[in-house]
Design a protein around this motif. Structure first.
Motif, PDB file in Angstrom:
ATOM      1  N   PHE A 197      -5.936   4.966   0.288  1.00 28.47           N
ATOM      2  CA  PHE A 197      -4.673   4.365   0.695  1.00 28.47           C
ATOM      3  C   PHE A 197      -4.619   4.280   2.213  1.00 28.47           C
ATOM      4  N   VAL A 198      -4.022   3.206   2.713  1.00 24.62           N
ATOM      5  CA  VAL A 198      -3.861   3.056   4.152  1.00 24.62           C
ATOM      6  C   VAL A 198      -2.624   2.213   4.419  1.00 24.62           C
ATOM      7  N   GLY A 199      -1.923   2.512   5.505  1.00 25.62           N
ATOM      8  CA  GLY A 199      -0.758   1.742   5.885  1.00 25.62           C
ATOM      9  C   GLY A 199      -1.164   0.459   6.584  1.00 25.62           C
ATOM     10  N   ALA A 200      -0.433  -0.608   6.319  1.00 29.76           N
ATOM     11  CA  ALA A 200      -0.742  -1.891   6.955  1.00 29.76           C
ATOM     12  C   ALA A 200      -0.601  -1.812   8.466  1.00 29.76           C
ATOM     13  N   ARG A 201       0.265  -0.903   8.946  1.00 27.09           N
ATOM     14  CA  ARG A 201       0.474  -0.756  10.385  1.00 27.09           C
ATOM     15  C   ARG A 201      -0.073   0.592  10.884  1.00 27.09           C
ATOM     16  N   GLU A 202      -1.139   1.050  10.271  1.00 21.07           N
ATOM     17  CA  GLU A 202      -1.812   2.279  10.713  1.00 21.07           C
ATOM     18  C   GLU A 202      -2.258   2.121  12.165  1.00 21.07           C
ATOM     19  N   THR A 203      -1.943   3.137  12.993  1.00 23.96           N
ATOM     20  CA  THR A 203      -2.296   3.092  14.411  1.00 23.96           C
ATOM     21  C   THR A 203      -3.409   4.065  14.785  1.00 23.96           C
ATOM     22  N   PRO A 227       2.833  -0.889   2.739  1.00 23.36           N
ATOM     23  CA  PRO A 227       3.659  -1.193   3.914  1.00 23.36           C
ATOM     24  C   PRO A 227       3.863   0.052   4.772  1.00 23.36           C
ATOM     25  N   GLY A 228       3.972  -0.152   6.086  1.00 23.97           N
ATOM     26  CA  GLY A 228       4.267   0.958   6.988  1.00 23.97           C
ATOM     27  C   GLY A 228       3.057   1.454   7.728  1.00 23.97           C
ATOM     28  N   GLY A 229       3.239   2.612   8.392  1.00 23.06           N
ATOM     29  CA  GLY A 229       2.218   3.181   9.245  1.00 23.06           C
ATOM     30  C   GLY A 229       1.527   4.376   8.631  1.00 23.06           C
ATOM     31  N   HIS A 230       1.305   5.415   9.466  1.00 23.47           N
ATOM     32  CA  HIS A 230       0.518   6.567   9.035  1.00 23.47           C
ATOM     33  C   HIS A 230       1.185   7.324   7.886  1.00 23.47           C
ATOM     34  N   PHE A 231       2.503   7.350   7.868  1.00 22.22           N
ATOM     35  CA  PHE A 231       3.239   7.962   6.757  1.00 22.22           C
ATOM     36  C   PHE A 231       3.973   6.892   5.939  1.00 22.22           C
ATOM     37  N   TYR A 232       3.445   5.674   5.989  1.00 23.43           N
ATOM     38  CA  TYR A 232       3.975   4.568   5.215  1.00 23.43           C
ATOM     39  C   TYR A 232       5.439   4.311   5.588  1.00 23.43           C
ATOM     40  N   ARG A 233       6.265   3.880   4.661  1.00 24.32           N
ATOM     41  CA  ARG A 233       7.661   3.606   5.015  1.00 24.32           C
ATOM     42  C   ARG A 233       8.572   4.789   4.700  1.00 24.32           C
ATOM     43  N   HIS A 234       8.293   5.477   3.599  1.00 24.22           N
ATOM     44  CA  HIS A 234       9.178   6.550   3.147  1.00 24.22           C
ATOM     45  C   HIS A 234       8.430   7.860   2.932  1.00 24.22           C
ATOM     46  N   GLY A 235       7.309   8.047   3.584  1.00 22.95           N
ATOM     47  CA  GLY A 235       6.541   9.261   3.382  1.00 22.95           C
ATOM     48  C   GLY A 235       5.593   9.128   2.198  1.00 22.95           C
ATOM     49  N   LEU A 236       5.100  10.257   1.726  1.00 21.44           N
ATOM     50  CA  LEU A 236       4.079  10.237   0.685  1.00 21.44           C
ATOM     51  C   LEU A 236       4.612   9.864  -0.681  1.00 21.44           C
ATOM     52  N   THR A 237       5.944   9.773  -0.824  1.00 24.39           N
ATOM     53  CA  THR A 237       6.492   9.269  -2.085  1.00 24.39           C
ATOM     54  C   THR A 237       6.069   7.818  -2.320  1.00 24.39           C
ATOM     55  N   ASP A 238       5.701   7.108  -1.261  1.00 21.97           N
ATOM     56  CA  ASP A 238       5.250   5.724  -1.427  1.00 21.97           C
ATOM     57  C   ASP A 238       3.948   5.639  -2.221  1.00 21.97           C
ATOM     58  N   LEU A 239       3.198   6.735  -2.286  1.00 17.70           N
ATOM     59  CA  LEU A 239       1.957   6.751  -3.065  1.00 17.70           C
ATOM     60  C   LEU A 239       2.209   6.927  -4.556  1.00 17.70           C
ATOM     61  N   LEU A 240       3.358   7.466  -4.906  1.00 22.27           N
ATOM     62  CA  LEU A 240       3.599   7.905  -6.282  1.00 22.27           C
ATOM     63  C   LEU A 240       3.405   6.819  -7.342  1.00 22.27           C
ATOM     64  N   PRO A 241       3.927   5.599  -7.160  1.00 21.30           N
ATOM     65  CA  PRO A 241       3.752   4.617  -8.245  1.00 21.30           C
ATOM     66  C   PRO A 241       2.295   4.328  -8.572  1.00 21.30           C
ATOM     67  N   VAL A 242       1.464   4.155  -7.537  1.00 17.94           N
ATOM     68  CA  VAL A 242       0.047   3.845  -7.775  1.00 17.94           C
ATOM     69  C   VAL A 242      -0.685   5.053  -8.331  1.00 17.94           C
ATOM     70  N   VAL A 243      -0.454   6.225  -7.718  1.00 16.54           N
ATOM     71  CA  VAL A 243      -1.140   7.438  -8.183  1.00 16.54           C
ATOM     72  C   VAL A 243      -0.726   7.775  -9.613  1.00 16.54           C
ATOM     73  N   SER A 244       0.562   7.673  -9.915  1.00 15.30           N
ATOM     74  CA  SER A 244       1.041   8.000 -11.266  1.00 15.30           C
ATOM     75  C   SER A 244       0.393   7.100 -12.308  1.00 15.30           C
ATOM     76  N   ALA A 245       0.360   5.783 -12.030  1.00 20.33           N
ATOM     77  CA  ALA A 245      -0.237   4.852 -12.985  1.00 20.33           C
ATOM     78  C   ALA A 245      -1.722   5.129 -13.173  1.00 20.33           C
ATOM     79  N   ASP A 246      -2.408   5.452 -12.081  1.00 17.75           N
ATOM     80  CA  ASP A 246      -3.835   5.722 -12.168  1.00 17.75           C
ATOM     81  C   ASP A 246      -4.102   7.007 -12.949  1.00 17.75           C
ATOM     82  N   LEU A 247      -3.278   8.018 -12.729  1.00 15.38           N
ATOM     83  CA  LEU A 247      -3.462   9.283 -13.439  1.00 15.38           C
ATOM     84  C   LEU A 247      -3.215   9.123 -14.939  1.00 15.38           C
TER      85      LEU A 247
END
Length: 257
Positions: A197-203, A227-247
């Protein structure tokens, strides 16, 4: 008189015991972070896995224990203490410095015949190509705090609190040193599929470097730009939908008997 041998420093607090058919998902924090980064995960993930946030020394409930400053040493201790027996399913996720520790842990476990089932890597560049930590090692305290605040993982309230700064600065420095210490010369095999995973605006690094994690993977690779930077837009909760579906796909919940 025999000199007492000091006990080996524990790498993590005990995790929740996985129930049968619910493999552990170990969650590793970013530099300066603790298990609070994953506070929403236990209730958000389905029954297919048991979320196990890992609390290394120097943070959270382990603030009084000196943190590791060598990432390979941390990964080795985590492998010794937490890796399930060979043949057992398990998963591993890390963010930023936690992603580097996850790769080092998975690679060590793979060499010992205990590879994870899947490895999730968030907001990190392959360290044989780029180190985001090395430029931070020589920053003064104010510079380090400005940098961490700019990444989005800290609030202005914490950064402006003298007590918090006094407690967290040594941890940040130790974690930065640990992340900078691990620079393998080439990709290290982890023996399992990898999801990056990587943010579109990773610096911290060019987002395209996340694709280079495919070189450590076995059995599949996927990359997601969020979307977002190093911590995305809302923190690591932004990973949950993709990770949950994959798991769910990899570890389907057991059917009710």
């Amino acid at each position: 008189m025999t000199e007492a041998v000091p006990a080996r420093r524990s790498a993590a607090l005990p995790c929740r015991t996985p129930v049968e058919g619910s493999p552990p998902l170990f969650l590793l924090p970013a530099a300066g972070g603790s298990t609070t980064l994953y506070r929403d995960w236990p209730d958000a993930l389905g029954p297919g896995v048991t979320p196990c946030p890992v609390e290394p020394p120097g943070r959270g409930r382990r603030m009084a224990t000196p943190p590791f400053t060598d990432l390979a040493e941390l990964a080795g201790a985590l492998d010794e203490e937490l890796t399930p027996p060979a043949g057992s399913p398990w998963a591993l996720l890390g963010h930023s410095m936690g992603a580097l520790a996850a790769v080092a842990w998975a690679a060590r476990a793979h060499r010992r015949g205990r590879s994870p089932s899947v490895l999730y890597l968030s907001a990190a560049a392959p360290p044989w190509l780029h180190s985001t930590a090395e430029p931070l090692v020589h920053l003064d305290d104010d510079g380090l705090w400005r940098h961490m605040l700019g990444l989005g993982g800290l609030s202005a309230e914490v950064a402006g609190n003298d007590t918090a700064r006094r407690l967290l600065t040594p941890l940040m420095r130790a974690d930065v040193r640990a992340a900078a210490s691990w620079r393998p010369a080439a990709a290290v095999a982890v023996g399992c599929p990898v999801v990056a995973f990587v943010g579109a605006r990773e610096t911290e690094f060019q987002p395209s470097l996340a694709l280079e994690w495919r070189s450590v993977a076995t059995g599949g690779f996927a990359a997601h730009v969020l979307p977002g930077g190093h911590f995305y837009r809302h923190g690591l909760t932004d990973l949950l939908p993709v990770v949950s579906a994959d798991l769910i796909r990899r570890f389907p919940p057991a059917e009710p008997s």
